[in-house]
Write an enzyme that holds these catalytic residues in place. Structure first.
Site, PDB file in Angstrom:
ATOM      1  N   ARG A 135      15.697  53.633  11.089  1.00  0.00           N
ATOM      2  CA  ARG A 135      14.334  53.996  10.708  1.00  0.00           C
ATOM      3  C   ARG A 135      13.991  55.360  11.304  1.00  0.00           C
ATOM      4  O   ARG A 135      14.296  55.645  12.462  1.00  0.00           O
ATOM      5  CB  ARG A 135      13.371  52.929  11.241  1.00  0.00           C
ATOM      6  CG  ARG A 135      11.935  53.128  10.823  1.00  0.00           C
ATOM      7  CD  ARG A 135      11.087  51.987  11.399  1.00  0.00           C
ATOM      8  NE  ARG A 135       9.677  52.336  11.326  1.00  0.00           N
ATOM      9  CZ  ARG A 135       8.742  51.883  12.155  1.00  0.00           C
ATOM     10  NH1 ARG A 135       9.072  51.041  13.114  1.00  0.00           N
ATOM     11  NH2 ARG A 135       7.497  52.246  12.024  1.00  0.00           N
TER      12      ARG A 135
ATOM     13  N   ASP B 281       6.031  59.608  15.496  1.00  0.00           N
ATOM     14  CA  ASP B 281       5.274  58.746  16.398  1.00  0.00           C
ATOM     15  C   ASP B 281       4.036  59.489  16.910  1.00  0.00           C
ATOM     16  O   ASP B 281       3.833  60.671  16.633  1.00  0.00           O
ATOM     17  CB  ASP B 281       6.176  58.312  17.562  1.00  0.00           C
ATOM     18  CG  ASP B 281       5.623  57.089  18.267  1.00  0.00           C
ATOM     19  OD1 ASP B 281       4.758  56.410  17.706  1.00  0.00           O
ATOM     20  OD2 ASP B 281       6.064  56.810  19.399  1.00  0.00           O
TER      21      ASP B 281
ATOM     22  N   THR C  96      17.652  53.120  15.869  1.00  0.00           N
ATOM     23  CA  THR C  96      18.940  52.724  15.304  1.00  0.00           C
ATOM     24  C   THR C  96      18.776  51.410  14.565  1.00  0.00           C
ATOM     25  O   THR C  96      17.876  50.621  14.858  1.00  0.00           O
ATOM     26  CB  THR C  96      20.015  52.484  16.383  1.00  0.00           C
ATOM     27  OG1 THR C  96      19.650  51.327  17.160  1.00  0.00           O
ATOM     28  CG2 THR C  96      20.200  53.690  17.281  1.00  0.00           C
TER      29      THR C  96
END
Lengths: 67, 496
Positions: B53, B57, B66
């Site tokens: 993904r 953030d 991962t």
């Protein structure tokens, strides 16, 4: 390419160093000379990739925290 | 657990250095970086064909999580693939900002602190059985994690402040931990986060979320980090006696240990006794060694993990850091910083040393100092470049393979799909969404059946070779695995 983690210390310490120090009084230690050359070349390469003004680079990197 | 699912989430720092003046602010820079991500997935928060993904953030930190890995080398390769993706994105962003009339270089740093003391993380996930007694888990795991920094810390040049002169510390993150255990991450940064989202069958599993770790550059150090933590978890799960190392004040201890590179710092164990980090780690190491002797090695890398663990403890204890200064991040970086400081006559307060610290974490394979040290034989690497390139495009053999196959197939048929760690949904067939709760499962018959409804995959899809994918896009991780070759019934052409 990939190298395995070292199993042994790659630079000797203790008495070997003392021996080398003794010898170097008589003649230049070829290993030490090679190490010094390698270090010089490393420092030169670092100088080519890093900004000369270290302080500006460091201060310029500010980014609010994440998580 | 004999087999465990692991994952790691890395937040990267970003900075733009124009040839003159101020750089782009992080939010603008992040938008440039993620343009190819949005082009590929129509969002800045997407799962990609290798099962991982990618997203932005809080604080505009690019983050790479991962995919689920069941093997330590797969995990390290997937993590390293994230660095390679960030580098590809940086190269493309430099091209785009130049086209928009800006100058300069972009730096993506896999570290954990900026120059103002902001911190961002490297979060580890370990699947553990639901039956694990949480009190026992935290009692053993907390002292292990507080002292683990002497093994796998990334090292840090710490500038002077009111209390201390500038110096070298084991850890980047130690000063940014505020609590031992809690459910929050941004408000109160705990060593272990108890947020319980197993992304698996909640009756059987829980996901242990550890947020205390430093981001590692060295793959050798990474192996020790995940491998030793897994061994300690195995002992906890097996219920073997592990001794009592519970700390009176974990947060005081983690900082105290980090700032004494001689490792003589003593911390108080509950009950009054004081111990050093080496003594605590030695106690845990010896038990792990005995455990492996009695129960056998559960994967191929156990012996290497134990050897690294022991050698690092010896190096820290004796001060002979040369024993590990090609294998362990803090020691590799310390040797570099000391060599430069000595050769140039610089004190620890000189900004050049802080700059070296940051540049060590540069993901750029040509410019980054860690990569430069690998090329010069001053740092080891347990992965080949080919292994990393493959991990950028190919999911590991876990549930990630189901996700990757689902995403890639739907994209090739031009079918809109959404996924998360567990769910697989075709937007046109919402009632047929499939939950895959087993994170170990590399295939799932229900997902296969759902994909068969899109068309005949055998005759209509062609698998694109790795070489073609490498050549076709900005980043091989953001390319399609399949192309539609005939008889497509789709209105939307596949996005390539």
């Amino acid at each position: 390419m990939a190298a395995q983690p070292q199993k042994q210390p790659h630079r000797s310490g203790g008495s070997d160093d003392a021996d080398q120090a003794d010898q170097s009084q008589l003649k230049a230690n070829p290993q030490a000379t090679q190490r010094a050359e390698e270090l010089d070349s490393l420092l030169d390469e670092i100088d080519t990739v890093l900004e000369t003004n270290a302080e500006e680079f460091v201060k310029g990197f500010v980014q609010k925290g994440g998580e | 657990m004999d087999r465990r699912v692991y994952g790691v989430e890395t937040e990267f720092g970003i900075t733009h250095r124009p040839t003159a003046g101020r750089g782009l602010p992080p939010d603008e820079l992040a938008r440039y970086l993620f343009r190819p991500v949005v082009d590929f997935g129509r969002s800045s928060n997407i799962f990609i064909p290798n099962g991982a993904r990618l997203y932005l953030d809080v604080g505009s930190h690019p983050e790479y999580a991962t995919a689920e890995c069941a093997d330590l080398i797969d995990l390290i390769a997937q993590d390293r693939a994230g660095e390679a993706i960030m580098h590809d994105l940086a190269v493309e962003a430099e091209r785009r900002i130049a086209a928009d009339g800006f100058t300069g270089q972009i730096w993506v740093l896999k570290n954990n602190v900026d120059s103002a003391g902001n911190s961002y993380g490297s979060h580890e996930n370990y699947l553990i059985p639901r039956t694990t007694h949480f009190r026992r888990l935290s009692g053993i795991l907390l002292p292990f994690l507080v002292t683990r920094q002497i093994l796998v810390g990334a090292g840090r040049v710490v500038p002077s402040d009111d209390q201390r002169p500038a110096h070298y510390a084991f850890s980047q993150r130690a000063d940014h931990m505020w609590e031992g255990i809690s459910s929050a991450t941004t408000r109160s940064r705990p060593i272990i986060n108890t947020r319980d989202e197993p992304h698996a069958d909640a009756a059987a599993h829980r996901r242990l979320h550890v947020i205390v770790g430093d981001s590692n550059m060295s793959t050798t150090t990474s192996l020790l980090r995940y491998g030793s933590t897994d061994l300690v978890l195995r002992m906890i799960e097996a219920g073997v006696p592990i001794g009592d190392f519970e700390l009176e004040n974990p947060i005081g201890a983690i900082r105290h240990i980090s700032h004494d590179i001689t490792a003589r710092a003593e911390v108080r164990i509950r009950g009054g006794e004081t111990m050093t980090a080496v003594q605590i780690q030695r106690g845990l190491f010896e038990r792990a060694q005995r455990f492996v002797r009695e129960h056998g090695a559960h994967h191929d890398h156990v012996e290497t993990v134990l050897e690294l663990w022991e050698r690092t403890l010896t190096a820290v204890e004796t001060g002979e850091h040369a024993l590990i200064d090609r294998d362990i991040d803090w020691a590799i970086k310390k040797r570099l910083v000391e060599d430069v400081a000595n050769a140039r006559g610089l004190g620890y307060d000189h900004p050049r040393l802080e700059q070296l610290d940051m540049a060590y974490h540069d993901v750029n394979p040509e410019r980054g100092l860690f990569h430069l040290l690998v090329r010069r034989g001053r740092a080891t690497d347990i992965l080949s470049a080919e292994h990393v390139r493959q991990a950028m495009m190919t999911p590991p053999r876990t549930r990630a393979a189901v996700r990757g196959e689902f995403l890639s197939t739907a994209r090739a048929f031009g079918a809109e799909a959404t996924v998360d760690w567990v769910h697989h949904k075709l937007v046109d067939r919402p009632l047929e969404a499939v939950m895959v709760k087993d994170p170990f499962a590399p295939e799932d018959a229900r997902v296969e059946a759902l994909l068969d409804k899109l068309g005949d995959r055998r005759t209509q899809l062609r698998e694109v070779s790795a070489e073609e994918r490498r050549r076709s896009g900005v980043c091989p991780a953001l390319t399609d695995r399949y192309v539609l070759v005939s008889g497509g019934t789709t209105e939307d052409p596949p996005v390539i």
